[in-house]
Design an enzyme around this catalytic site. Structure first.
Site, PDB file in Angstrom:
ATOM      1  N   SER A   1       0.847  -1.201   0.000  1.00 58.59           N
ATOM      2  CA  SER A   1       0.000   0.000   0.000  1.00 58.59           C
ATOM      3  C   SER A   1       0.875   1.241   0.000  1.00 58.59           C
ATOM      4  O   SER A   1       2.011   1.215   0.509  1.00 58.59           O
ATOM      5  CB  SER A   1      -0.889   0.022   1.252  1.00 58.59           C
TER       6      SER A   1
ATOM      7  N   TYR B   1      -1.562  -1.427  10.089  1.00 58.90           N
ATOM      8  CA  TYR B   1      -1.711  -1.725   8.658  1.00 58.90           C
ATOM      9  C   TYR B   1      -0.466  -1.263   7.896  1.00 58.90           C
ATOM     10  O   TYR B   1       0.084  -2.000   7.069  1.00 58.90           O
ATOM     11  CB  TYR B   1      -2.963  -1.013   8.165  1.00 58.90           C
TER      12      TYR B   1
HETATM   13  N1  NAD Z   1      -8.765   0.135  -1.752  1.00 63.81           N
HETATM   14  C1  NAD Z   1      -7.686   0.825  -1.500  1.00 63.81           C
HETATM   15  O1  NAD Z   1      -7.715   2.066  -1.485  1.00 63.81           O
HETATM   16  C2  NAD Z   1      -6.377   0.108  -1.232  1.00 63.81           C
HETATM   17  C3  NAD Z   1      -5.200   0.882  -1.188  1.00 63.81           C
HETATM   18  C4  NAD Z   1      -3.980   0.255  -0.956  1.00 63.81           C
HETATM   19  C5  NAD Z   1      -3.926  -1.107  -0.756  1.00 63.81           C
HETATM   20  N2  NAD Z   1      -5.085  -1.853  -0.786  1.00 63.81           N
HETATM   21  C6  NAD Z   1      -4.967  -3.282  -0.567  1.00 63.81           C
HETATM   22  O2  NAD Z   1      -5.499  -3.963  -1.678  1.00 63.81           O
HETATM   23  C7  NAD Z   1      -6.006  -5.230  -1.266  1.00 63.81           C
HETATM   24  C8  NAD Z   1      -7.440  -5.392  -1.729  1.00 63.81           C
HETATM   25  O3  NAD Z   1      -8.225  -4.400  -1.104  1.00 63.81           O
HETATM   26  P1  NAD Z   1      -9.633  -3.923  -1.658  1.00 63.81           P
HETATM   27  O4  NAD Z   1      -9.644  -2.448  -1.603  1.00 63.81           O
HETATM   28  O5  NAD Z   1      -9.961  -4.618  -2.924  1.00 63.81           O
HETATM   29  O6  NAD Z   1     -10.545  -4.445  -0.437  1.00 63.81           O
HETATM   30  P2  NAD Z   1     -11.956  -5.212  -0.424  1.00 63.81           P
HETATM   31  O7  NAD Z   1     -12.338  -5.221   1.022  1.00 63.81           O
HETATM   32  O8  NAD Z   1     -12.885  -4.669  -1.435  1.00 63.81           O
HETATM   33  O9  NAD Z   1     -11.528  -6.677  -0.881  1.00 63.81           O
HETATM   34  C9  NAD Z   1     -10.668  -7.459  -0.085  1.00 63.81           C
HETATM   35  C10 NAD Z   1     -10.963  -8.910  -0.370  1.00 63.81           C
HETATM   36  O10 NAD Z   1     -10.090  -9.699   0.465  1.00 63.81           O
HETATM   37  C11 NAD Z   1     -10.866 -10.640   1.171  1.00 63.81           C
HETATM   38  N3  NAD Z   1     -10.260 -10.906   2.475  1.00 63.81           N
HETATM   39  C12 NAD Z   1     -10.025 -10.013   3.469  1.00 63.81           C
HETATM   40  N4  NAD Z   1      -9.522 -10.640   4.530  1.00 63.81           N
HETATM   41  C13 NAD Z   1      -9.439 -11.955   4.201  1.00 63.81           C
HETATM   42  C14 NAD Z   1      -8.980 -13.113   4.887  1.00 63.81           C
HETATM   43  N5  NAD Z   1      -8.532 -13.044   6.146  1.00 63.81           N
HETATM   44  N6  NAD Z   1      -9.017 -14.307   4.252  1.00 63.81           N
HETATM   45  C15 NAD Z   1      -9.493 -14.404   2.993  1.00 63.81           C
HETATM   46  N7  NAD Z   1      -9.938 -13.334   2.285  1.00 63.81           N
HETATM   47  C16 NAD Z   1      -9.901 -12.133   2.891  1.00 63.81           C
HETATM   48  C17 NAD Z   1     -12.233  -9.990   1.343  1.00 63.81           C
HETATM   49  O11 NAD Z   1     -13.245 -10.974   1.606  1.00 63.81           O
HETATM   50  C18 NAD Z   1     -12.410  -9.292  -0.004  1.00 63.81           C
HETATM   51  O12 NAD Z   1     -12.956 -10.130  -0.986  1.00 63.81           O
HETATM   52  C19 NAD Z   1      -5.832  -5.279   0.254  1.00 63.81           C
HETATM   53  O13 NAD Z   1      -4.634  -5.967   0.579  1.00 63.81           O
HETATM   54  C20 NAD Z   1      -5.718  -3.820   0.624  1.00 63.81           C
HETATM   55  O14 NAD Z   1      -5.021  -3.650   1.838  1.00 63.81           O
HETATM   56  C21 NAD Z   1      -6.301  -1.266  -1.019  1.00 63.81           C
END
Ligand code: NAD
Length: 249
Positions: free
Chosen positions: A140, A157
């Protein structure tokens, strides 16, 4: 081992992970999705199947080391090979240093960082048996910025996501030359997780993004799919910020 190339995408039910699964399927890979959200996984699998690729889903908590090994073994048995691993599953934690409990801190590290270890360890022998592979993990922007003012992702985080960068650099040396491993560092991306931040701070955030918009799952997926499939490949051990150049976080 033989057949079509195969990718595991953790957290592939929705959001950025779903975008990565679809982008890899469009590049011709078959897809194994690992997540906890069964209806969402079934929907994404349906979308991939509609693209003409094979897709299956596997229920797991990515923080569970033993379960990860079982799932990777099952994917190898079902598909015959594993060429790409996308460690995408993750979750924020909004608590500051004086509010968070030990259990909450451990859980944030387990879901975001230990999960990478959990899947990489059993995947490596399978990739090597197939001649090599690519690993891409979801770090991230917060790993670089600290994310102190963010509503969804405070220090635990940021620490977990920074850990992914160290893990990536060290494992690039340990796993090369057969396996390339990189990570990506998204800024604010329009997903369930991203929206919880932007609802409160949307207009203020937008002013600090050079490209004038939030990112989408497809933006991140394009970079992940590139790192997972580009040929020839001379990239490993790196972290790539993808944030439209955001200077307010
Ligand atoms: N959205 C943002 O702005 C952003 C920014 C930087 C990094 N990220 C990272 O990108 C990745 C995806 O995030 P997103 O925004 O798509 O989030 P989201 O919540 O829309 O999707 C995350 C997915 O991961 C699954 N998940 C979470 N914990 C889990 C676990 N313990 N076991 C199995 N599955 C699990 C959830 O069920 C979901 O389907 C994450 O690692 C997040 O930290 C997101």
């Amino acid at each position: 081992m033989g057949g079509n190339k195969v990718a595991i995408v953790t957290g592939g039910a929705r959001g950025i992970g779903r975008g990565c699964a679809l982008a890899l399927a469009e590049k011709g890979l078959d897809i194994a999705i690992v997540d906890m959200l069964e209806p969402e996984m079934a929907r994404t699998v349906g979308e991939i199947t509609a693209l003409g690729r094979v897709a299956r889903w596997y229920v797991a908590d990515v923080a569970d080391h033993a379960r990860a090994a079982v799932v990777v073994g099952q994917v190898a048995a079902d598909f015959g090979r594993i060429d790409v691993l996308v460690n995408n599953a993750g979750r924020g934690n909004p608590k500051g240093i004086l509010e968070i409990t030990e259990e909450e801190f451990d859980r944030t590290i387990a879901v975001n960082l230990k999960s990478c270890f959990n899947f990489i360890q059993p995947v490596v022998p399978v990739m090597r048996a197939g001649g090599g592979g690519r690993i891409v993990s979801m770090s991230s922007l917060n790993a670089h910025s600290g994310g102190v003012t963010s509503a969804v992702s405070k220090f635990s985080y940021a620490a977990a996501k920074a850990g992914i960068i160290g893990l990536t650099r060290a494992l690039a040396k340990e796993l090369g030359p057969e396996i390339a491993i990189n990570c990506v560092c998204p800024g604010v991306i329009e997903t369930e997780l991203g929206n919880s931040l932007t609802k409160a701070r949307g207009p203020e955030l937008m002013k600090g993004i050079a490209l004038g918009r939030l990112g989408t799952p497809r933006d991140v997926a394009g970079l992940v799919a590139f790192l997972a499939t580009v040929e020839p490949n001379f990239i490993t051990g790196q972290d790539f910020i993808i944030d439209g150049f955001q200077w307010v976080v």
